[in-house]
Design a protein around this motif. Sequence first.
Motif, PDB file in Angstrom:
ATOM      1  N   ASP A  48       5.245  -5.170   3.618  1.00 27.99           N
ATOM      2  CA  ASP A  48       6.614  -5.198   4.069  1.00 27.99           C
ATOM      3  C   ASP A  48       7.428  -4.771   3.265  1.00 27.99           C
ATOM      4  O   ASP A  48       8.515  -4.119   3.747  1.00 27.99           O
ATOM      5  CB  ASP A  48       7.024  -7.163   4.987  1.00 27.99           C
ATOM      6  N   VAL A  49       7.388  -4.468   2.834  1.00 30.32           N
ATOM      7  CA  VAL A  49       8.049  -4.071   0.747  1.00 30.32           C
ATOM      8  C   VAL A  49       7.507  -2.573   1.073  1.00 30.32           C
ATOM      9  O   VAL A  49       8.767  -1.645   0.231  1.00 30.32           O
ATOM     10  CB  VAL A  49       8.127  -4.923  -0.256  1.00 30.32           C
ATOM     11  N   ILE A  50       6.713  -2.362   0.331  1.00 34.99           N
ATOM     12  CA  ILE A  50       5.840  -1.063   0.629  1.00 34.99           C
ATOM     13  C   ILE A  50       6.443  -0.201   1.346  1.00 34.99           C
ATOM     14  O   ILE A  50       6.274  -0.120   2.386  1.00 34.99           O
ATOM     15  CB  ILE A  50       4.541  -0.753  -0.040  1.00 34.99           C
ATOM     16  N   ALA A  51       6.784   1.103   1.323  1.00 36.87           N
ATOM     17  CA  ALA A  51       6.884   2.271   2.182  1.00 36.87           C
ATOM     18  C   ALA A  51       5.383   2.315   2.470  1.00 36.87           C
ATOM     19  O   ALA A  51       4.423   2.905   1.393  1.00 36.87           O
ATOM     20  CB  ALA A  51       7.669   3.698   1.919  1.00 36.87           C
ATOM     21  N   PRO A  52       5.542   3.022   4.027  1.00 34.98           N
ATOM     22  CA  PRO A  52       4.165   3.844   4.438  1.00 34.98           C
ATOM     23  C   PRO A  52       3.643   4.897   3.401  1.00 34.98           C
ATOM     24  O   PRO A  52       2.405   4.750   3.101  1.00 34.98           O
ATOM     25  CB  PRO A  52       4.208   4.184   6.279  1.00 34.98           C
ATOM     26  N   LYS A  56      -0.659   4.520  -0.465  1.00 31.55           N
ATOM     27  CA  LYS A  56      -1.976   4.677  -1.043  1.00 31.55           C
ATOM     28  C   LYS A  56      -1.948   4.837  -2.423  1.00 31.55           C
ATOM     29  O   LYS A  56      -2.196   4.360  -3.290  1.00 31.55           O
ATOM     30  CB  LYS A  56      -1.722   6.146  -0.711  1.00 31.55           C
ATOM     31  N   ASN A  57      -0.462   5.080  -3.362  1.00 33.71           N
ATOM     32  CA  ASN A  57       0.181   5.668  -4.566  1.00 33.71           C
ATOM     33  C   ASN A  57      -0.051   3.909  -5.315  1.00 33.71           C
ATOM     34  O   ASN A  57      -0.359   3.803  -6.661  1.00 33.71           O
ATOM     35  CB  ASN A  57       1.514   6.147  -4.410  1.00 33.71           C
ATOM     36  N   PHE A  58       0.200   2.991  -4.386  1.00 31.14           N
ATOM     37  CA  PHE A  58       0.008   1.580  -4.896  1.00 31.14           C
ATOM     38  C   PHE A  58      -0.792   0.917  -4.802  1.00 31.14           C
ATOM     39  O   PHE A  58      -1.397   0.129  -5.872  1.00 31.14           O
ATOM     40  CB  PHE A  58       1.257   0.659  -4.155  1.00 31.14           C
ATOM     41  N   ALA A  59      -1.710   1.588  -3.580  1.00 30.64           N
ATOM     42  CA  ALA A  59      -2.925   1.031  -3.878  1.00 30.64           C
ATOM     43  C   ALA A  59      -3.655   1.213  -4.919  1.00 30.64           C
ATOM     44  O   ALA A  59      -4.888   0.541  -5.980  1.00 30.64           O
ATOM     45  CB  ALA A  59      -3.684   1.188  -2.637  1.00 30.64           C
ATOM     46  N   TYR A  60      -3.901   2.565  -5.237  1.00 30.25           N
ATOM     47  CA  TYR A  60      -4.888   2.691  -5.836  1.00 30.25           C
ATOM     48  C   TYR A  60      -4.453   2.275  -7.851  1.00 30.25           C
ATOM     49  O   TYR A  60      -5.078   2.874  -8.813  1.00 30.25           O
ATOM     50  CB  TYR A  60      -5.020   4.780  -6.504  1.00 30.25           C
ATOM     51  N   SER A  61      -2.572   2.353  -7.582  1.00 31.20           N
ATOM     52  CA  SER A  61      -1.862   1.743  -9.685  1.00 31.20           C
ATOM     53  C   SER A  61      -2.897   0.653  -9.409  1.00 31.20           C
ATOM     54  O   SER A  61      -3.488  -0.099 -10.264  1.00 31.20           O
ATOM     55  CB  SER A  61      -0.605   2.215  -9.209  1.00 31.20           C
TER      56      SER A  61
END
Length: 165
Positions: A48-52, A56-61
């Motif tokens: 709900d917080v992560i912009a769509p 992807k960047n959040f996932a890789y990080s």
Amino acid sequence: MSKEHDFERFYREHYDALFYYALRLVDEGEACRDIVSEALEQIWTKIDVIAPEKMKNFAYSTVHHICVDHVRHQMAASRYVAFYLQLYSRQVNDDEWEEHERLINTVVGLMDKLSPRTRYVLEQCYFHRKRYAEVASEMGITISGVKKHIVTALKTLRAEMAKKY
């Protein structure tokens, strides 16, 4: 669209790439599955917080950070194994064995100061050599929860040992 649908689509599109990214860093297939699962769990809790467009960047990080933690943990475990092998590979006199036994008894006694859940997690992971994922599934908690119990247990044991020695 619902967050479940968005997450499911993200999972289908990116799981394999995240897995192979983790595999390049860790080189253990089963550990990589756990790492990617943990990363996806973090994404799910923050969907709900992560912009769509940033997911992807959040996932890789997240996968990268979990891989680094895993490698650090493995390096620490290797150092303990090397120390343990060195300790038992040499001839030991009776005084050293008595000291060793006293230390073991002290640690076992200090484990009584841990909460029952934390003690159980520590025993399962270190005495019974179970993986974090196994213990997590047994207890109905996340892998992160298991890690938190381990960190708490080791922190408590180190603090108590520092007081005694």
